[in-house]
Motif scaffolding. Structure first.
Motif, PDB file in Angstrom:
ATOM      1  N   LEU A 109       4.066  -4.686  21.402  1.00  0.00           N
ATOM      2  CA  LEU A 109       3.089  -4.868  20.343  1.00  0.00           C
ATOM      3  C   LEU A 109       2.968  -3.606  19.509  1.00  0.00           C
ATOM      4  O   LEU A 109       3.075  -2.486  20.020  1.00  0.00           O
ATOM      5  CB  LEU A 109       1.726  -5.249  20.922  1.00  0.00           C
ATOM      6  N   VAL A 110       2.714  -3.777  18.228  1.00  0.00           N
ATOM      7  CA  VAL A 110       2.532  -2.663  17.298  1.00  0.00           C
ATOM      8  C   VAL A 110       1.051  -2.424  17.110  1.00  0.00           C
ATOM      9  O   VAL A 110       0.289  -3.339  16.777  1.00  0.00           O
ATOM     10  CB  VAL A 110       3.196  -2.974  15.939  1.00  0.00           C
ATOM     11  N   ARG A 111       0.610  -1.183  17.350  1.00  0.00           N
ATOM     12  CA  ARG A 111      -0.808  -0.829  17.227  1.00  0.00           C
ATOM     13  C   ARG A 111      -1.138  -0.527  15.760  1.00  0.00           C
ATOM     14  O   ARG A 111      -0.404   0.187  15.087  1.00  0.00           O
ATOM     15  CB  ARG A 111      -1.136   0.385  18.107  1.00  0.00           C
ATOM     16  N   VAL A 112      -2.254  -1.052  15.308  1.00  0.00           N
ATOM     17  CA  VAL A 112      -2.642  -0.862  13.906  1.00  0.00           C
ATOM     18  C   VAL A 112      -4.059  -0.313  13.865  1.00  0.00           C
ATOM     19  O   VAL A 112      -4.935  -0.845  13.193  1.00  0.00           O
ATOM     20  CB  VAL A 112      -2.540  -2.180  13.108  1.00  0.00           C
ATOM     21  N   ARG A 113      -4.302   0.762  14.602  1.00  0.00           N
ATOM     22  CA  ARG A 113      -5.603   1.425  14.514  1.00  0.00           C
ATOM     23  C   ARG A 113      -5.775   2.102  13.164  1.00  0.00           C
ATOM     24  O   ARG A 113      -6.887   2.253  12.677  1.00  0.00           O
ATOM     25  CB  ARG A 113      -5.740   2.478  15.625  1.00  0.00           C
ATOM     26  N   ALA A 114      -4.647   2.546  12.578  1.00  0.00           N
ATOM     27  CA  ALA A 114      -4.715   3.285  11.306  1.00  0.00           C
ATOM     28  C   ALA A 114      -3.552   2.837  10.425  1.00  0.00           C
ATOM     29  O   ALA A 114      -2.466   3.437  10.457  1.00  0.00           O
ATOM     30  CB  ALA A 114      -4.649   4.789  11.559  1.00  0.00           C
ATOM     31  N   PRO A 115      -3.711   1.770   9.642  1.00  0.00           N
ATOM     32  CA  PRO A 115      -2.619   1.333   8.763  1.00  0.00           C
ATOM     33  C   PRO A 115      -2.312   2.371   7.690  1.00  0.00           C
ATOM     34  O   PRO A 115      -3.156   3.204   7.335  1.00  0.00           O
ATOM     35  CB  PRO A 115      -3.158   0.039   8.154  1.00  0.00           C
ATOM     36  N   ALA A 116      -1.107   2.321   7.193  1.00  0.00           N
ATOM     37  CA  ALA A 116      -0.648   3.240   6.149  1.00  0.00           C
ATOM     38  C   ALA A 116      -0.457   2.481   4.843  1.00  0.00           C
ATOM     39  O   ALA A 116      -0.330   1.256   4.821  1.00  0.00           O
ATOM     40  CB  ALA A 116       0.651   3.912   6.569  1.00  0.00           C
ATOM     41  N   VAL A 117      -0.429   3.243   3.750  1.00  0.00           N
ATOM     42  CA  VAL A 117      -0.232   2.683   2.416  1.00  0.00           C
ATOM     43  C   VAL A 117       1.015   3.327   1.816  1.00  0.00           C
ATOM     44  O   VAL A 117       1.212   4.547   1.915  1.00  0.00           O
ATOM     45  CB  VAL A 117      -1.443   2.939   1.507  1.00  0.00           C
ATOM     46  N   ALA A 118       1.887   2.502   1.224  1.00  0.00           N
ATOM     47  CA  ALA A 118       3.091   3.002   0.562  1.00  0.00           C
ATOM     48  C   ALA A 118       3.199   2.372  -0.820  1.00  0.00           C
ATOM     49  O   ALA A 118       2.750   1.242  -1.037  1.00  0.00           O
ATOM     50  CB  ALA A 118       4.336   2.680   1.379  1.00  0.00           C
ATOM     51  N   GLY A 119       3.784   3.104  -1.745  1.00  0.00           N
ATOM     52  CA  GLY A 119       3.962   2.594  -3.103  1.00  0.00           C
ATOM     53  C   GLY A 119       5.214   3.157  -3.736  1.00  0.00           C
ATOM     54  O   GLY A 119       5.712   4.215  -3.337  1.00  0.00           O
ATOM     55  N   ARG A 120       5.714   2.448  -4.723  1.00  0.00           N
ATOM     56  CA  ARG A 120       6.962   2.854  -5.388  1.00  0.00           C
ATOM     57  C   ARG A 120       6.947   2.355  -6.824  1.00  0.00           C
ATOM     58  O   ARG A 120       6.463   1.251  -7.107  1.00  0.00           O
ATOM     59  CB  ARG A 120       8.163   2.262  -4.654  1.00  0.00           C
ATOM     60  N   ILE A 121       7.494   3.164  -7.721  1.00  0.00           N
ATOM     61  CA  ILE A 121       7.696   2.782  -9.113  1.00  0.00           C
ATOM     62  C   ILE A 121       9.155   3.037  -9.469  1.00  0.00           C
ATOM     63  O   ILE A 121       9.691   4.123  -9.190  1.00  0.00           O
ATOM     64  CB  ILE A 121       6.773   3.577 -10.059  1.00  0.00           C
ATOM     65  N   ASP A 122       9.789   2.038 -10.060  1.00  0.00           N
ATOM     66  CA  ASP A 122      11.159   2.166 -10.551  1.00  0.00           C
ATOM     67  C   ASP A 122      11.185   1.858 -12.039  1.00  0.00           C
ATOM     68  O   ASP A 122      10.614   0.854 -12.486  1.00  0.00           O
ATOM     69  CB  ASP A 122      12.093   1.185  -9.835  1.00  0.00           C
ATOM     70  N   LEU A 123      11.867   2.713 -12.781  1.00  0.00           N
ATOM     71  CA  LEU A 123      12.084   2.495 -14.204  1.00  0.00           C
ATOM     72  C   LEU A 123      13.563   2.229 -14.419  1.00  0.00           C
ATOM     73  O   LEU A 123      14.413   2.969 -13.917  1.00  0.00           O
ATOM     74  CB  LEU A 123      11.640   3.716 -15.012  1.00  0.00           C
ATOM     75  N   HIS A 124      13.880   1.161 -15.139  1.00  0.00           N
ATOM     76  CA  HIS A 124      15.272   0.835 -15.429  1.00  0.00           C
ATOM     77  C   HIS A 124      15.404   0.533 -16.922  1.00  0.00           C
ATOM     78  O   HIS A 124      15.473  -0.640 -17.331  1.00  0.00           O
ATOM     79  CB  HIS A 124      15.760  -0.341 -14.578  1.00  0.00           C
ATOM     80  N   PRO A 125      15.421   1.598 -17.753  1.00  0.00           N
ATOM     81  CA  PRO A 125      15.425   1.415 -19.214  1.00  0.00           C
ATOM     82  C   PRO A 125      16.683   0.745 -19.739  1.00  0.00           C
ATOM     83  O   PRO A 125      16.640   0.047 -20.750  1.00  0.00           O
ATOM     84  CB  PRO A 125      15.284   2.849 -19.744  1.00  0.00           C
ATOM     85  N   VAL A 126      17.836   0.959 -19.072  1.00  0.00           N
ATOM     86  CA  VAL A 126      19.083   0.308 -19.461  1.00  0.00           C
ATOM     87  C   VAL A 126      19.778  -0.155 -18.189  1.00  0.00           C
ATOM     88  O   VAL A 126      19.534   0.359 -17.093  1.00  0.00           O
ATOM     89  CB  VAL A 126      20.011   1.260 -20.254  1.00  0.00           C
ATOM     90  N   GLU A 127      20.640  -1.123 -18.318  1.00  0.00           N
ATOM     91  CA  GLU A 127      21.363  -1.625 -17.154  1.00  0.00           C
ATOM     92  C   GLU A 127      22.252  -0.526 -16.582  1.00  0.00           C
ATOM     93  O   GLU A 127      22.991   0.138 -17.296  1.00  0.00           O
ATOM     94  CB  GLU A 127      22.218  -2.831 -17.544  1.00  0.00           C
ATOM     95  N   GLY A 128      22.155  -0.324 -15.287  1.00  0.00           N
ATOM     96  CA  GLY A 128      22.951   0.696 -14.624  1.00  0.00           C
ATOM     97  C   GLY A 128      22.245   2.012 -14.423  1.00  0.00           C
ATOM     98  O   GLY A 128      22.832   2.938 -13.849  1.00  0.00           O
TER      99      GLY A 128
END
Length: 390
Positions: free
Chosen positions: A195-214
């Motif tokens: 079992l995974v203990r979740v006494r203290a959950p974490a927060v993660a975030g991400r931003i990706d910019l893709h102005p042109v293909e590739g």
């Protein structure tokens, strides 16, 4: 009422490596690993991914990875524990369930996930398949400082627009009993128990910019307390928050390919974690070494497809490349902790990558590794990798 028809897709990839090394396996001897000449073969991984489109915007995805061709218990010679032989049984052996989630899409721009999925830190989050990078193996700088292709249980929301995408997750926290001098937080996932203990959950975030293909670039973060994931509540009243910050970029423009990743992290109350870990039972199977306040990973690679320069169109890519890595699992330490220069590593690699339609290929490279002190012998490796994906 009859069930709606479903669509099932199977994807996967595998890697086998053949190494020649000029150094012995024990890095703890005086002056570093002793000179040697030896070969190492490894069935590095086989990953199978099942995608099921249930209809009405619902999707199930599961991914299982078989590492090093084995399952169950493994016997390791642990040099960080004075050369002791150690029988290690990991949950599921060397078979890892890396993804298992239910997703619901709300139109083309929003998707929610519940289950086990990848944590969006670093570049390997979505560039971990064999032909996503040029080197013969995944960058050891990123896979040593943080969990390699990091997965956790939780809830995820992703928004994607024409040139912008963002991800926010609430996931299970890390277990600081697995932190060490050798790997900082990389071995802190909760995989030793059912079992995974979740006494203290974490927060993660991400931003990706893709102005042109590739072209993709962006950043990510992770924040959460690491005390709540410990098997026993032996740090009651002592918070040990972890903050990670990352920047990344990937370039795929015609014959030119490049990758870049920077991961930095700070761990509060690392001295208290080190003290508690020294008293842990041998049965827990952890290193029990000092833990640093900060860790750092930096790597980049660049290659050019010479066939594309010579031919108008080809199903093959032949890419000479270079890769540079620098990482330190003891980047900043408490005043009472010895900053071992063995854990500061710089790698320079060069090689050749051939692939056919990103389905099959070979990679050959030479890597030279140096440490944080001239008194430690440098290490050289030549590696050949055969890979496939579908």
């Amino acid at each position: 009422r009859p069930l709606l028809p479903i669509r099932i897709e199977l994807h996967g990839y595998g890697e086998t490596t053949f190494d020649w090394l000029d150094h012995a396996a024990d890095p703890t001897t005086e002056g570093g690993s002793a000179p040697d000449s030896r070969g190492v073969f490894d069935l590095a991984r086989l990953s199978l991914e099942l995608e099921v489109d249930l209809g009405a915007g619902f999707e199930v995805e599961a991914e299982v990875e078989f590492e090093h061709g084995g399952t169950g218990a493994e016997l390791e010679l642990e040099y960080e524990e004075f050369g002791e032989y150690e029988t290690k049984v990991t949950k599921g052996g060397e078979v890892l369930l890396e993804e298992l989630y239910l997703a619901r899409s709300f139109g083309p721009h929003l998707q929610l996930k519940v289950g086990r999925f990848y944590v969006p830190i670093g570049l390997l989050h979505n560039h971990h398949r064999p032909f996503d990078y040029l080197g013969s193996k995944r960058p050891e700088s990123e896979t040593t400082v943080i969990p390699g292709v990091w997965d956790e249980l939780g809830i995820s929301a992703r928004v994607r627009l024409r040139w912008f995408s963002a991800t926010v997750q609430v996931v299970s926290g890390l277990d600081s009993t697995g932190f060490s001098s050798q790997g900082w937080i990389a071995t802190g996932q909760q995989r030793r128990f059912e079992l995974v203990r979740v006494r203290a959950p974490a927060v993660a975030g991400r931003i990706d910019l893709h102005p042109v293909e590739g072209l993709v670039f962006g950043g990510s973060f992770y924040a959460g307390d690491t005390s709540g994931g410990r098997p026993k509540d032996d740090m009651r009243g002592i918070a040990a928050p972890l903050l990670l910050a990352s920047a990344h970029a990937a370039v795929d423009l015609g014959p030119i390919r490049g990758r870049f990743s920077l991961v930095w992290g700070h761990l509060w109350n690392a001295a208290e974690i080190s003290e508690k870990n020294r008293r842990l039972s041998n049965n827990l199977g952890v290193l029990r070494s000092a833990v640093a306040d900060e860790g750092l990973s930096l790597w980049g690679e660049f290659g050019v497809d010479v066939l594309a320069l010579a031919l108008a169109a080809s199903a093959h890519r032949l890419e000479p490349f270079v890769r540079i890595e620098h990482y330190d699992t003891m980047f900043r330490v408490d005043d009472d902790v010895f900053d071992n220069p063995r854990f500061q590593r710089t790698l320079i690699a060069g090689g050749l990558s051939w692939s056919w339609r990103e389905r099959a290929g070979l990679k050959l490279d030479l890597t030279h590794r140096r440490f944080g002190s001239d008194e430690l012998r440098p290490e050289t490796a030549v590696r050949l990798t055969a890979a496939f994906q579908f």
